[in-house]
Design a protein around this motif. Structure first.
Motif, short mmCIF file in Angstrom:
data_model
loop_
_atom_site.label_atom_id
_atom_site.label_comp_id
_atom_site.label_asym_id
_atom_site.label_seq_id
_atom_site.Cartn_x
_atom_site.Cartn_y
_atom_site.Cartn_z
N ALA A 69 0.93 -1.33 0.10
CA ALA A 69 -0.20 -0.11 0.05
C ALA A 69 0.83 1.34 -0.05
O ALA A 69 0.65 2.29 -0.54
N ASP A 70 1.83 1.38 0.76
CA ASP A 70 2.63 2.40 1.02
C ASP A 70 3.51 2.55 -0.67
O ASP A 70 3.65 3.70 -1.16
N GLU A 71 3.94 1.42 -1.15
CA GLU A 71 4.64 1.54 -2.50
C GLU A 71 3.76 2.14 -3.54
O GLU A 71 3.96 3.06 -4.20
N GLY B 50 4.97 10.05 -6.71
CA GLY B 50 6.30 10.54 -7.35
C GLY B 50 5.88 10.60 -9.16
O GLY B 50 6.55 11.57 -9.42
N ARG B 51 5.05 9.87 -9.57
CA ARG B 51 4.70 10.00 -10.94
C ARG B 51 4.30 11.43 -11.21
O ARG B 51 4.43 12.06 -12.11
N ALA B 52 3.22 11.88 -10.32
CA ALA B 52 2.43 12.91 -10.54
C ALA B 52 3.43 14.23 -10.15
O ALA B 52 3.24 15.41 -11.18
N ALA C 149 11.49 7.39 2.46
CA ALA C 149 11.29 6.72 1.18
C ALA C 149 11.78 7.59 0.03
O ALA C 149 11.72 8.95 0.20
N VAL C 150 12.14 6.92 -0.98
CA VAL C 150 12.54 7.56 -2.40
C VAL C 150 11.82 6.89 -3.50
O VAL C 150 11.76 5.75 -3.50
N VAL C 151 11.42 7.79 -4.35
CA VAL C 151 10.86 7.18 -5.73
C VAL C 151 11.89 7.45 -6.63
O VAL C 151 12.20 8.63 -7.02
N TRP D 202 12.36 11.54 -5.95
CA TRP D 202 11.75 12.53 -5.15
C TRP D 202 11.53 11.82 -3.79
O TRP D 202 11.23 10.58 -3.74
N HIS D 203 12.01 12.50 -2.77
CA HIS D 203 12.12 12.21 -1.50
C HIS D 203 10.99 12.34 -0.44
O HIS D 203 10.27 13.53 -0.78
N PHE D 204 10.43 11.46 0.24
CA PHE D 204 9.21 11.50 1.15
C PHE D 204 9.63 11.04 2.48
O PHE D 204 10.42 10.27 2.76
N THR D 205 8.68 11.79 3.45
CA THR D 205 8.84 11.21 4.72
C THR D 205 7.31 10.76 5.28
O THR D 205 6.43 11.62 4.78
#
Length: 218
Positions: free
Chosen positions: A114-116, A123-125, A175-177, A198-201
């Motif tokens: 689900a997270d992925e 990330g795509r958007a 995480a990173v996309v 693109w990096h996320f927390t």
């Protein structure tokens, strides 16, 4: 009665005599009953040798060859299987699947499904909005001036995401996309196998709902 015969070349006679003499010496020097030695063949490879590919066969998911240093890479960075070969530049849509498989082979999945999915969608958007300007209003923190008329850097019609994966970024809450994409810039130059991260927390709202939030580039 005499018979006539055509004269033979002295050079041909000398060559024939030499060959016969060499053959006779070889036969005399061989023990009786011994067969001529068989041609040498390469020894069969062992199972361990055939299972380990050479360092030059491993490739980076993005296409750059891995260093051929003889040092053994760590288990965390070594793909579990041999990565598929990346397609050449300009392969088109037909080569996108090979790029996707290469990314997945190089970096095995380490996030819940689900997270992925959530990270890949975001990330795509974000990449599409950044490259073409489409959808920037949905990300005011990322594109604070989206209401201004700005020519996009890449043409929407020639923009294509070739492959994408989402993985942990050194900690469970980050995480990173990683995306590979193709596009035509303002100058009319089309280039594929471009790379963007693109990096996320992971954040938690006041209601307890967890979500992934974009982090600015550092």
């Amino acid at each position: 009665m005499t018979t006539s015969s055509s004269p033979r070349s002295p050079r041909l006679l000398l060559l024939s005599t030499t060959l016969l003499a060499v053959a006779g010496v070889a036969l005399l020097g061989m023990p009786h009953g011994q067969k001529p030695p068989a041609p040498a063949t390469a020894p069969p490879q062992t199972a361990s040798a055939s299972a380990d590919p050479s360092p030059t066969a491993r490739r980076h998911p993005a296409g750059a060859p891995v260093s051929t240093d003889s040092s053994t890479p760590s288990a965390a960075s070594t793909p579990s299987v041999l990565e598929p070969a990346l397609p050449p530049h300009g392969e088109g849509v037909a080569g996108d699947r090979a790029i996707q498989l290469s990314l997945q082979a190089a970096w095995p999945a380490d996030l819940p499904a689900a997270d992925e999915r959530e990270l890949l969608t975001a990330g795509r958007a974000l990449l599409r909005a950044d490259a073409t300007g489409v959808g920037r209003a949905k990300w005011p923190d990322v594109f604070p001036n989206s209401d201004q008329e700005v020519a996009p850097a890449f043409a929407t019609a020639r923009f294509r995401i070739q492959a994408a994966i989402a993985r942990r970024d050194h900690s469970p809450g980050a995480a990173v996309v990683h995306l590979v994409w193709a596009g035509m810039d303002r100058g009319g130059t089309f280039t594929d196998l471009r790379i963007s991260d693109w990096h996320f927390t992971r954040t938690t709202s006041k209601k307890g709902a967890a979500t992934w939030t974009w982090q600015p580039r550092t």
